[in-house]
Design an enzyme around this catalytic site. Structure first.
Site, short mmCIF file in Angstrom:
data_model
loop_
_atom_site.label_atom_id
_atom_site.label_comp_id
_atom_site.label_asym_id
_atom_site.label_seq_id
_atom_site.Cartn_x
_atom_site.Cartn_y
_atom_site.Cartn_z
N ALA A 1 47.33 85.83 67.91
CA ALA A 1 45.90 86.10 68.96
C ALA A 1 45.95 84.72 69.79
O ALA A 1 46.05 84.70 70.93
CB ALA A 1 45.22 86.39 68.66
N MET A 2 45.95 83.21 68.52
CA MET A 2 45.19 82.68 69.68
C MET A 2 47.03 81.56 69.98
O MET A 2 47.11 81.10 71.72
CB MET A 2 45.19 81.16 68.30
CG MET A 2 43.83 81.59 68.01
SD MET A 2 43.21 80.41 66.71
CE MET A 2 42.54 79.16 68.06
N TYR B 1 42.58 75.87 53.94
CA TYR B 1 43.63 76.47 55.43
C TYR B 1 44.43 77.13 55.16
O TYR B 1 44.32 78.59 55.56
CB TYR B 1 44.43 75.54 56.24
CG TYR B 1 45.64 75.50 57.00
CD1 TYR B 1 45.44 75.96 58.70
CD2 TYR B 1 46.63 76.62 56.85
CE1 TYR B 1 45.98 75.80 59.84
CE2 TYR B 1 47.79 77.00 57.74
CZ TYR B 1 47.37 76.99 59.05
OH TYR B 1 48.52 76.95 60.30
N HIS C 1 38.83 63.76 63.36
CA HIS C 1 39.85 62.57 61.82
C HIS C 1 39.30 61.60 61.42
O HIS C 1 40.50 61.18 60.89
CB HIS C 1 41.39 62.81 63.15
CG HIS C 1 42.21 64.27 63.73
ND1 HIS C 1 41.87 64.82 63.25
CD2 HIS C 1 43.10 64.22 64.94
CE1 HIS C 1 42.84 65.84 64.05
NE2 HIS C 1 42.73 65.28 64.81
#
EC number: 2.8.2.n2
Length: 303
Positions: free
Chosen positions: A241-242, A203, A118
């Site tokens: 799914a995650m 994103y 980060h």
């Protein structure tokens, strides 16, 4: 994602430290930027320049809550698709987190190594650029980033929480949150997004067309996969799914790391005044810049 025992062990230690840490004592400042005392130390930052990057390292750079865990998973799956070996993280993958001896241990890790961070561009070890490691830079619109950041603090047990959204918004805009101001991070990285070894990822673009995004990432990394392989990874990398596997992959924080993943969730919390303040900050910092255009701010943060 990460090797379960090592990843979860680190998270459990950080959560244990957080239990007795008041919000007002959560941060320490290093070179002008606040970092969480539960995850970072000044000794580790001082040792960071000793890190020896390799040309085949894969660096994932993002501001917190912009999708780094998502990209970590995708890149891990890409490596598995081309090598048939499950990628394991012998260390917690965020480069600046952990003890100061980790960089010596990392010398023995096999290639390719996936390194999340980060940090601002100019805070990264020089060897990353000298050895021309590939860098994926992940951005998310600042309004959804702020809301996700708040929920992480207020939803995860044992992490110091904020009294209200209004309180958090003030601190977020002032940069009194872990890793500092979103817009400082953005301004710093904006100057370097067109480098030969840098790939920008939005994103929101991944949310809109995950398979296309995975294909672009694979090509940037030099991984040539079939359409069927891309589709398989896409199915395994959806938010749903995650989230379903998050407890196994990330331990206690898993369900909170993968909370909603929605685009536009900011509309549930932002007041008109807060909208105006964020819009003005965007204009001040990023209007007319390459990154400002790439963020598609008008599409995702206005209206």
């Amino acid at each position: 994602m990460a090797d379960k025992s090592k990843f979860i062990e680190y998270i459990d230690e950080a959560l244990e430290k957080s239990k007795e840490t008041a919000l007002s004592h959560l941060f320490f400042t290093y070179q002008g930027i606040p970092y969480p005392i539960t995850m970072c130390t000044s000794e580790t930052f001082q040792a960071l320049d000793t890190f020896e990057a390799r040309h085949d390292d894969i660096v994932l750079a993002s501001y917190p809550k912009c999708g780094s865990n998502w990209i970590l998973h995708i890149v891990s799956e890409l490596i598995y698709a081309v090598s048939k070996k499950k990628y394991k993280y012998p260390e917690f993958p965020v480069l600046e987190c952990g003890d100061s001896e980790k960089y010596q241990r990392m010398k023995g890790f096999p290639s390719p190594r996936i390194l999340a961070t980060h940090l601002h561009y100019d805070k990264l070890p020089g060897s990353i650029f000298e050895n021309k490691a590939k860098i994926l830079v992940i951005f998310r619109n600042p309004k959804d980033t702020a809301v996700s950041f708040l929920h992480f603090h207020n939803d995860v047990p044992d992490i110091p929480s904020y009294g209200s959204w209004d309180e958090f918004f003030r601190q977020f805009m002032k940069g009194q949150v872990s890793w500092g101001r979103y817009f400082d991070f953005a301004i710093n990285w904006n100057k370097h997004l067109d480098g030969d070894n840098v790939k920008f990822i939005l994103y929101e673009d991944l949310k809109e067309n995950l398979a296309a995004g995975i294909k672009q990432i694979a090509e940037f990394l030099g991984f040539f996969l079939t359409g069927e392989q891309i589709q398989t990874i896409s199915v395994q990398s959806t938010f749903q799914a995650m989230r379903a596997k998050s407890q196994d992959t990330h331990g206690a924080v898993g369900p909170f790391l993968f909370r909603k993943g929605e685009v536009g969730d900011w509309k549930n919390l932002f007041s008109e005044i807060q909208n105006q303040e964020m819009d003005e900050k965007f204009k001040e910092c990023l209007a007319g810049t390459s990154l400002g255009a790439k963020l598609k701010y008008e599409s995702y943060c206005q209206g």
